[in-house]
Design an enzyme around this catalytic site. Structure first.
Site, PDB file in Angstrom:
ATOM      1  N   SER A 197       0.795  -1.223   0.000  1.00  0.00           N
ATOM      2  CA  SER A 197       0.000   0.000   0.000  1.00  0.00           C
ATOM      3  C   SER A 197       0.831   1.277   0.000  1.00  0.00           C
ATOM      4  CB  SER A 197      -0.943   0.007   1.211  1.00  0.00           C
ATOM      5  OG  SER A 197      -0.211  -0.104   2.406  1.00  0.00           O
ATOM      6  N   HIS A 225      -5.219  -3.066  -3.030  1.00  0.00           N
ATOM      7  CA  HIS A 225      -4.798  -2.101  -4.062  1.00  0.00           C
ATOM      8  C   HIS A 225      -4.639  -2.732  -5.441  1.00  0.00           C
ATOM      9  CE1 HIS A 225      -4.123   1.000  -0.999  1.00  0.00           C
ATOM     10  NE2 HIS A 225      -3.777  -0.029  -0.245  1.00  0.00           N
ATOM     11  N   LYS A 257     -11.555   1.294  -2.436  1.00  0.00           N
ATOM     12  CA  LYS A 257     -10.456   1.892  -3.217  1.00  0.00           C
ATOM     13  C   LYS A 257     -10.885   1.883  -4.694  1.00  0.00           C
ATOM     14  CE  LYS A 257      -7.489   0.241   0.462  1.00  0.00           C
ATOM     15  NZ  LYS A 257      -7.630   1.391   1.352  1.00  0.00           N
TER      16      LYS A 257
HETATM   17  C1  LIG Z   1      -3.443  -3.268   2.118  1.00  0.00           C
HETATM   18  C2  LIG Z   1      -4.625  -2.774   2.868  1.00  0.00           C
HETATM   19  N1  LIG Z   1      -5.391  -3.655   3.544  1.00  0.00           N
HETATM   20  C3  LIG Z   1      -6.465  -3.258   4.235  1.00  0.00           C
HETATM   21  C4  LIG Z   1      -6.837  -1.947   4.293  1.00  0.00           C
HETATM   22  C5  LIG Z   1      -8.031  -1.566   5.105  1.00  0.00           C
HETATM   23  O1  LIG Z   1      -9.163  -1.503   4.312  1.00  0.00           O
HETATM   24  P1  LIG Z   1     -10.404  -0.597   4.785  1.00  0.00           P
HETATM   25  O2  LIG Z   1     -10.029   0.810   4.484  1.00  0.00           O
HETATM   26  O3  LIG Z   1     -11.548  -1.115   4.003  1.00  0.00           O
HETATM   27  O4  LIG Z   1     -10.537  -0.859   6.264  1.00  0.00           O
HETATM   28  C6  LIG Z   1      -6.078  -0.982   3.608  1.00  0.00           C
HETATM   29  C7  LIG Z   1      -6.396   0.459   3.582  1.00  0.00           C
HETATM   30  O5  LIG Z   1      -7.262   1.044   4.053  1.00  0.00           O
HETATM   31  C8  LIG Z   1      -4.940  -1.413   2.876  1.00  0.00           C
HETATM   32  O6  LIG Z   1      -4.192  -0.518   2.239  1.00  0.00           O
END
Ligand SMILES: Cc1ncc(COP(=O)(O)O)c(C=O)c1O
Length: 404
Positions: A197, A225, A257
């Site tokens: 990320s 992502h 996203k």
């Molecule tokens: C790799 C990754 N996993 C999980 C999440 C968490 O997802 P959410 O925003 O739906 O809680 C994020 C970013 O928010 C992320 O970048």
């Protein structure tokens, strides 16, 4: 007084964060999520959103959302197992399973909760092991920590180190001590970001799948992502790498996203999903996402699959940005995805660079520790299919005027 001591501790921590350029604050947007936004009352060209396909404000999705709100109201009213699981949730789960080529999918209210829920459901004791890439997202790190298992972190994308660690913690745990004989099986779970990320590079998922199979460990890929962005139909990194449910038994994807809405899902075998329904606490004990969000996501999934021009345009912008930034001598990272960080180093410098861009009307937030390791603060530039070539030119010009 005791309560004053309590406050003085948090005030000291706040001061310390300010002095180390690590203090964070929110900005207020008065426009939809799109490249040109009004933020804190000012017009801004934004290069830090995760709305990679530019769908968060798409008219088809707004329409689907409004129609579902007319039919189902606003709140889901309860958890999925009570009476909060409505027709759009069911349809979305089926569509996500088909999209990702998995038997079943289960909707979670956020990606953070999906990661916590899976680890907590699969790992039962402190003898179980989570193997986590050093640069995994915080939600995967927390998933490992909160599951109460042993957390083994391996160097970024270093599959030979992971292989060694898997050998050091074999599947059979010898039991010793009074009244104990023989061995017990332990659960082992490899967890990795698909697209990292904060870095934009991808995990070596084929090699991870081989290791997981060889060592009979679970493999979970968090493709937050990659979903929507990678693969022929946008089904993500695993589609791009041709890995099926046998290769990667647990796929997590987020909806907030590239899909432009909110929430997340876990996709895998029928048995895995049934097991999560019985045991994943962050799925069982929480209110289902609003049905209208699920309906809007169904509309988004249709756009992702049928309008590949967004992914193609993104590739054009990625190439344009990388070529321009290389000409400017900017320290880019090894990424082919819409996440194109500029590595700055010190938090102070990253903040200064971000605020200079902000003065030119361009928003790129500085990402600092603890989100990234010490001394690797960066400007996390993200590109969206909604950006134009002229938008990227404007960013490059501003970066040229304001080098680090
Ligand atoms: C790799 C990754 N996993 C999980 C999440 C968490 O997802 P959410 O925003 O739906 O809680 C994020 C970013 O928010 C992320 O970048």
């Amino acid at each position: 007084m005791a309560s004053e001591r309590k406050f003085s501790r948090i005030l000291t921590e706040l001061d310390s964060r300010r002095s180390r350029h690590l203090y964070r604050h929110t900005r207020v947007a008065d426009s939809p999520q799109q490249p040109h936004m009004t933020i804190d009352g000012k017009p801004m060209l934004v290069f830090c959103s995760n709305d990679y396909l530019g769908l968060a404000n798409h008219p088809d999705m707004i329409r689907a959302f409004q129609q579902a709100a007319n039919t189902y109201g606003v709140g889901s009213g309860a958890a999925h197992l009570v009476n909060g699981h409505s027709r759009p949730h069911q349809q979305l789960e089926e569509a996500l399973a088909e999209f990702t080529g998995r038997e079943r999918a289960l909707l979670f209210s956020t990606g953070y909760m999906a990661n916590l829920g899976v680890a907590n459901a699969l790992l039962a004791s402190r003898h179980d092991v989570v193997y986590a890439d050093r640069l995994n997202h915080a939600s995967l790190v927390d998933a490992g920590l909160l599951a109460g298992a042993k957390l083994v972190r391996y160097p970024h994308n270093d599959t030979s180190s992971l292989g060694k660690r898997l050998k050091e913690t074999p599947p059979n745990l010898p039991l010793s001590g009074e009244g104990q004989e023989g061995s017990a099986a332990r659960t082992r779970l490899i967890m990795t970001d698909g697209v990292f990320s904060m870095d934009g590079d991808v995990a070596p998922v084929r090699e991870l799948a081989r290791l997981a199979r060889e060592h009979d460990a679970w493999l979970m890929v968090d493709d937050a992502h990659g979903i929507g962005v990678l693969g022929e139909t946008g089904a993500g990194l695993l589609e791009a790498e041709g890995l099926n449910q046998m290769d990667v038994p647990i796929l997590m994807g987020t909806l907030g996203k590239a899909l432009g809405t909110a929430g997340a899902f876990v996709a895998g075998s029928h048995d895995l999903i049934e097991y999560l329904i019985q045991t994943a606490r962050t799925w069982i004990y929480t209110t289902a996402q609003p049905p209208a969000v699920a309906a809007a996501t169904l509309a988004s999934l249709h756009l992702v699959q049928t309008e590949s021009w967004r992914r193609e345009h993104l590739q054009v912008l990625i190439r344009q940005f990388r070529q321009g930034a290389e000409q400017l001598g900017l320290p880019l990272m090894a990424s082919d995805t819409p996440i194109q960080p500029i590595l700055v180093g010190s938090s102070e410098q990253a903040m200064a660079m971000s605020s200079r861009l902000e003065k030119s009307g361009i928003l790129v937030t500085a990402i600092r520790p603890p989100t990234v390791p010490a001394d690797t603060a960066r400007l996390r530039v993200t590109l969206s299919a909604a950006h134009t070539v002229e938008d990227v030119e404007r960013l490059l010009e501003a970066l040229g005027r304001n080098p680090s």
